[in-house]
Motif scaffolding. Structure first.
Motif, PDB file in Angstrom:
ATOM      1  N   GLY A  60       0.505  -1.397   0.269  1.00 39.69           N
ATOM      2  CA  GLY A  60       0.167   0.150   0.035  1.00 39.69           C
ATOM      3  C   GLY A  60       0.804   1.021   0.251  1.00 39.69           C
ATOM      4  N   TRP A  61       0.740   2.109   1.021  1.00 38.40           N
ATOM      5  CA  TRP A  61       1.384   3.329   0.797  1.00 38.40           C
ATOM      6  C   TRP A  61       2.226   3.340   1.360  1.00 38.40           C
ATOM      7  CZ3 TRP A  61      -1.810   5.062  -2.671  1.00 38.40           C
ATOM      8  CH2 TRP A  61      -3.159   5.817  -2.181  1.00 38.40           C
ATOM      9  N   ASP A  62       2.933   1.736   1.782  1.00 34.15           N
ATOM     10  CA  ASP A  62       3.772   2.075   3.268  1.00 34.15           C
ATOM     11  C   ASP A  62       5.214   1.493   2.218  1.00 34.15           C
ATOM     12  OD1 ASP A  62       6.431   1.455   5.259  1.00 34.15           O
ATOM     13  OD2 ASP A  62       4.654   0.013   6.411  1.00 34.15           O
ATOM     14  N   ASN A  63       5.868   3.016   2.469  1.00 34.20           N
ATOM     15  CA  ASN A  63       7.018   2.588   1.291  1.00 34.20           C
ATOM     16  C   ASN A  63       8.684   1.447   1.751  1.00 34.20           C
ATOM     17  OD1 ASN A  63       6.010   3.874  -2.112  1.00 34.20           O
ATOM     18  ND2 ASN A  63       5.584   4.726   0.117  1.00 34.20           N
ATOM     19  N   SER A  64       8.436   1.369   3.320  1.00 35.32           N
ATOM     20  CA  SER A  64       9.606   1.312   3.764  1.00 35.32           C
ATOM     21  C   SER A  64      10.390  -0.090   3.803  1.00 35.32           C
ATOM     22  CB  SER A  64       9.250   1.601   5.157  1.00 35.32           C
ATOM     23  OG  SER A  64       8.304   1.398   6.168  1.00 35.32           O
ATOM     24  N   TYR A  65       9.844  -1.088   2.859  1.00 30.43           N
ATOM     25  CA  TYR A  65      10.811  -2.076   2.694  1.00 30.43           C
ATOM     26  C   TYR A  65      11.084  -1.549   1.937  1.00 30.43           C
ATOM     27  CZ  TYR A  65      12.457  -6.925   1.084  1.00 30.43           C
ATOM     28  OH  TYR A  65      13.248  -7.668   0.708  1.00 30.43           O
ATOM     29  N   MET A  66      10.731  -0.892   0.828  1.00 26.45           N
ATOM     30  CA  MET A  66      11.339  -0.235  -0.130  1.00 26.45           C
ATOM     31  C   MET A  66      12.725   0.504  -0.032  1.00 26.45           C
ATOM     32  SD  MET A  66      10.291   2.335  -4.009  1.00 26.45           S
ATOM     33  CE  MET A  66      10.231   3.503  -2.999  1.00 26.45           C
ATOM     34  N   LEU A  67      12.721   1.852   0.702  1.00 28.44           N
ATOM     35  CA  LEU A  67      13.189   2.706   1.094  1.00 28.44           C
ATOM     36  C   LEU A  67      14.261   1.565   2.047  1.00 28.44           C
ATOM     37  CD1 LEU A  67      10.812   5.044   2.095  1.00 28.44           C
ATOM     38  CD2 LEU A  67      12.414   5.474   0.700  1.00 28.44           C
ATOM     39  N   ASP A  68      14.269   0.925   2.546  1.00 34.51           N
ATOM     40  CA  ASP A  68      15.396   0.431   3.852  1.00 34.51           C
ATOM     41  C   ASP A  68      16.278  -0.260   2.525  1.00 34.51           C
ATOM     42  OD1 ASP A  68      14.257   1.887   6.172  1.00 34.51           O
ATOM     43  OD2 ASP A  68      13.145  -1.216   6.420  1.00 34.51           O
ATOM     44  N   ARG A  69      15.593  -1.189   1.866  1.00 35.40           N
ATOM     45  CA  ARG A  69      16.463  -1.683   0.641  1.00 35.40           C
ATOM     46  C   ARG A  69      17.346  -0.867  -0.315  1.00 35.40           C
ATOM     47  NH1 ARG A  69      18.819  -5.372   2.754  1.00 35.40           N
ATOM     48  NH2 ARG A  69      18.120  -4.462   4.854  1.00 35.40           N
ATOM     49  N   MET A  70      16.639   0.525  -0.378  1.00 35.68           N
ATOM     50  CA  MET A  70      17.468   1.466  -0.957  1.00 35.68           C
ATOM     51  C   MET A  70      19.031   1.982   0.131  1.00 35.68           C
ATOM     52  SD  MET A  70      14.623   4.049  -2.941  1.00 35.68           S
ATOM     53  CE  MET A  70      15.678   5.155  -3.331  1.00 35.68           C
ATOM     54  N   ARG A  71      18.508   2.148   1.045  1.00 36.88           N
ATOM     55  CA  ARG A  71      19.263   2.679   1.789  1.00 36.88           C
ATOM     56  C   ARG A  71      20.259   1.268   2.490  1.00 36.88           C
ATOM     57  NH1 ARG A  71      15.754   3.155   5.474  1.00 36.88           N
ATOM     58  NH2 ARG A  71      15.068   4.789   5.079  1.00 36.88           N
ATOM     59  N   ALA A  72      19.633  -0.021   2.608  1.00 32.33           N
ATOM     60  CA  ALA A  72      21.456  -0.539   2.187  1.00 32.33           C
ATOM     61  C   ALA A  72      22.302  -0.306   1.294  1.00 32.33           C
ATOM     62  CB  ALA A  72      21.044  -1.881   2.233  1.00 32.33           C
TER      63      ALA A  72
END
Length: 204
Positions: A60-72
């Protein structure tokens, strides 16, 4: 020459840390896991050096997983192998504030879609006005996931915001129902008059 994968999704079986949106269940995740490590195991042997991640609908609106993988995968605070296209609530009063927050995490595009009729004027709302202006002012991209019914509305918005970069996803879903109509192809090709409009020839 390095290859860029312009459209990949990621998801993880860890639904405790990264909960699914209410309309999805684990049974919808096929395959059950498609993490950054699994994606890169295919990308690297094929010469793919960079990947644009598209927020997975499971979250949904929660982009957390994508952002965490980008940050990693960042290197020295700079973007690494992954770029990102986020999904935010475009019906919110000020969606540009969410755009600013996502941009600080390295996101450069925002996927939007029409989910309710009428599609003919779907982009002509105060919220989308703010999104198009913010994207133009900050070098960001609007990424409509749409079918040809939405092109008249997109045409008017692109005429009004000629400095906004737009990437139309999945060939504007032309032929999704099994029939490729000449009028739909003509309407999509007509978008070429806007220099900052692009089309992804994916899911063709």
């Amino acid at each position: 020459m390095p290859i860029i994968d312009a459209h990949s999704h990621l998801w993880t079986p860890d639904t405790l840390r990264y909960p699914l949106a209410p309309s999805f269940a684990k049974a919808d995740m096929k395959p059950p896991s498609w993490t950054d490590a699994e994606l890169l195991a295919h990308c690297r042997p094929a010469g793919v050096a960079r990947v644009v991640l598209i927020q997975m609908s499971f979250y949904g609106w929660d982009n957390s997983y994508m952002l965490d993988r980008m940050r990693a995968h960042m290197k020295g605070g700079k973007p690494g192998v992954f770029g990102g296209v986020a999904v935010i609530d475009w019906t919110a009063e000020k969606p540009d504030l969410a755009m600013a927050e996502m941009a600080r995490g390295g996101v450069r595009g925002f996927r939007v879609r029409h989910t309710d009729p009428p599609a003919e004027r779907w982009l002509e709302t105060p919220g989308f006005e703010r999104m198009f202006r913010y994207a133009a002012d900050h070098g960001l991209t609007i990424c409509p996931l749409m079918d040809p019914r939405g092109l008249p509305s997109l045409t008017r918005m692109c005429a009004k915001h000629p400095k906004t970069t737009v990437v139309i996803d999945h060939f504007c879903r032309i032929g999704l129902d099994g029939e490729i109509r000449e009028r739909d192809v003509d309407a999509l090709c007509a978008m070429a008059r806007f220099p900052r409009v692009h089309v992804k020839i994916s899911a063709f």
